[in-house]
Design an enzyme around this catalytic site. Structure first.
Site, PDB file in Angstrom:
ATOM      1  N   ARG A 237      -2.134  -4.167  -0.823  1.00  0.00           N
ATOM      2  CA  ARG A 237      -2.592  -2.779  -0.827  1.00  0.00           C
ATOM      3  C   ARG A 237      -1.411  -1.895  -0.425  1.00  0.00           C
ATOM      4  O   ARG A 237      -0.669  -2.226   0.505  1.00  0.00           O
ATOM      5  CB  ARG A 237      -3.748  -2.569   0.151  1.00  0.00           C
ATOM      6  CG  ARG A 237      -5.088  -3.081  -0.354  1.00  0.00           C
ATOM      7  CD  ARG A 237      -5.637  -2.215  -1.498  1.00  0.00           C
ATOM      8  NE  ARG A 237      -6.935  -2.661  -1.972  1.00  0.00           N
ATOM      9  CZ  ARG A 237      -7.123  -3.546  -2.966  1.00  0.00           C
ATOM     10  NH1 ARG A 237      -6.099  -4.081  -3.589  1.00  0.00           N
ATOM     11  NH2 ARG A 237      -8.346  -3.868  -3.336  1.00  0.00           N
ATOM     12  N   GLU A 266      -2.098   5.987  -4.382  1.00  0.00           N
ATOM     13  CA  GLU A 266      -2.291   5.821  -5.831  1.00  0.00           C
ATOM     14  C   GLU A 266      -3.063   7.010  -6.390  1.00  0.00           C
ATOM     15  O   GLU A 266      -3.964   7.502  -5.717  1.00  0.00           O
ATOM     16  CB  GLU A 266      -3.047   4.514  -6.108  1.00  0.00           C
ATOM     17  CG  GLU A 266      -2.210   3.310  -5.719  1.00  0.00           C
ATOM     18  CD  GLU A 266      -2.873   1.963  -6.039  1.00  0.00           C
ATOM     19  OE1 GLU A 266      -3.971   1.956  -6.620  1.00  0.00           O
ATOM     20  OE2 GLU A 266      -2.268   0.934  -5.705  1.00  0.00           O
ATOM     21  N   HIS A 284      -0.766  -1.388 -10.472  1.00  0.00           N
ATOM     22  CA  HIS A 284      -1.926  -2.109  -9.926  1.00  0.00           C
ATOM     23  C   HIS A 284      -2.553  -3.019 -10.997  1.00  0.00           C
ATOM     24  O   HIS A 284      -3.753  -2.901 -11.288  1.00  0.00           O
ATOM     25  CB  HIS A 284      -2.954  -1.124  -9.349  1.00  0.00           C
ATOM     26  CG  HIS A 284      -3.753  -1.711  -8.220  1.00  0.00           C
ATOM     27  ND1 HIS A 284      -4.165  -0.996  -7.124  1.00  0.00           N
ATOM     28  CD2 HIS A 284      -4.223  -2.973  -8.032  1.00  0.00           C
ATOM     29  CE1 HIS A 284      -4.859  -1.777  -6.316  1.00  0.00           C
ATOM     30  NE2 HIS A 284      -4.904  -2.999  -6.841  1.00  0.00           N
TER      31      HIS A 284
END
Ligand code: GLV
Length: 320
Positions: A237, A266, A284
Site C-alpha cells: 500500500r 492514488e 496498482h
C-alpha cells in the site's frame, strides 16, 4: 435479494451471483464509482461486491441500509474497511486472499528486474537509438548473491522470498512474528527490526498491510539506513512509504532506485517522482493477471452467495 457490484470485473463472478438468483447491478463507469453515485447505487443492497477505493465507513453503511449483510472486497487488502463500523452494523467484510498471491509476487519480481536491469530506461533508449551494443551502456545490477530483504512475511512476502531464493539470492526478512519453520524451509534469515533489514539489503520488497503501525514505515530516516546501491520495491500500500521523502532520497541518490506499484495518494504520484530516471512505476496492477482477477471476482461472489444463503463466508477479514 439485491447485490451491487460497484465496478465491472473479469471472470464469472457476476454470472455466479445471477445464477444464484440475486438481482445484480453492475457499475459500468470507467473508474471507481464517484462517492455520491456509489452511495445512491448501493442503497437497498443485501450484499455489495466492492473495490478498494470504496471507503466502507459509517456513511456508506448508513446509505446502504440495515438489510445489508456483506461487503465483499475485490482485494486482499482491506484498509478501506472501517472494521468497528462494520461490526456495529452487523455486516460481514470479506477479502480475496491466496488467489492473487502468485500474481503479486511475480509482479514484485517484474519490478525488481525492471529497476535493477533498467528496462524502462533501456526501452526508451532503444526507441530513440535502435539496438546498439556498448560495453558501458545501461549497466545494471545482478540478483544472484545479492540480499533480498522481505518486509512482511505474509502470503505474498513468503512467495517473494521463495522466488528470490530460487534466483540465488540471500533472503532476509522482518515480520512482527518470527517464522522459524519458514526459515528452515526456505533458508531465510530473520532480522529483529525493520532497521536491521534495511541496512543489510540490496533490494527491499515491502509486503505489509496498511495499519496505523505501518503508515510511513519507510520514512526519511529509514531510507537513510538503506545502502546507496540498494532498491526499494512496493507492491503493498502506498502510504507505507513516505513518498515525498522517497523522491528526495532518489534525487540525492540516498538509494539507487525504486519501483512502485502503489502510490501514497492514488491516483497521483508525489511531485517530481515521474521526472526521475531511477524509478519504475506501474498503476496498482500487481494482481492484474486474467487468472488472479477472475479468481478474485469469483471468490468475492462465493462469499456473497454463502452469506446471503445463511452460511459463513469463505474468507472473512481478520483484524491484524
Ligand atoms: C490490491 O491492492 C489488493 O489488496 O488486492
Amino acid at each position: 435479494m439485491k447485490v451491487v457490484v460497484t465496478r465491472k470485473i473479469p471472470g464469472n463472478g457476476v454470472k455466479m451471483l445471477q445464477d444464484a438468483g440475486f438481482e445484480v447491478t453492475v457499475g459500468e463507469q470507467d473508474g471507481p464509482m464517484e462517492r455520491s453515485k456509489l452511495l445512491e447505487t448501493i442503497k437497498g443492497a443485501d450484499g455489495v461486491l466492492g473495490q478498494l477505493q470504496d471507503k466502507v465507513n459509517e456513511e456508506y453503511l448508513t446509505a446502504v441500509g440495515s438489510q445489508l449483510k456483506i461487503v465483499a472486497n475485490f482485494a486482499v487488502g482491506f484498509d478501506n474497511f472501517d472494521l468497528p463500523a462494520l461490526s456495529s452494523h452487523n455486516v460481514i467484510g470479506t477479502n480475496t486472499p491466496d488467489v492473487l498471491t502468485e500474481a503479486v509476487a511475480e509482479h514484485a519480481f517484474a519490478l525488481i528486474m525492471a529497476i535493477t536491469r533498467r528496462i524502462v530506461e533501456a526501452h526508451k533508449l532503444a526507441l530513440t537509438q535502435g539496438s546498439s551494443f556498448g560495453p558501458e551502456v545501461m549497466l545494471g545490477m545482478e540478483l544472484k548473491g545479492k540480499t533480498l530483504g522481505v518486509l512482511g512475511l505474509g502470503r505474498i512476502g513468503s512467495r517473494v522470498a521463495e522466488i528470490g531464493k530460487a534466483m540465488g539470492m540471500n533472503v532476509i526478512y522482518y515480520d512482527v512474528k518470527q517464522n522459524p519453520e519458514f526459515e528452515q524451509k526456505v533458508g531465510a534469515e530473520f532480522k529483529a527490526t525493520p532497521d536491521e533489514l534495511l541496512s543489510a539489503s540490496d533490494i527491499v520488497s515491502v509486503h505489509v498491510p496498511l495499519l496505523d503501525s505501518t503508515r510511513h514505515l519507510i520514512n526519511a530516516d529509514r531510507l537513510k539506513m538503506m545502502k546507496p546501491t540498494s532498491y526499494l520495491i512496493n507492491t503493498s500500500r502506498g502510504p507505507v512509504v513516505d513518498e515525498v521523502a522517497l523522491v528526495e532520497a532518489l534525487k540525492n541518490k540516498t538509494i539507487a532506485g525504486a519501483a512502485l506499484d502503489v502510490g501514497e495518494t492514488e491516483p497521483k504520484w508525489a511531485p517530481g517522482l515521474v521526472d526521475l530516471d531511477n524509478v519504475v512505476l506501474t498503476p496498482h496492477i500487481a494482481s492484474a493477471t486474467t487468472e488472479a482477477r477472475s479468481a478474485m471476482g469469483e471468490l468475492a461472489a462465493e462469499n456473497i452467495i454463502e452469506v446471503l444463503s445463511g452460511r459463513p463466508p469463505k474468507t472473512p477479514v481478520k483484524k491484524s
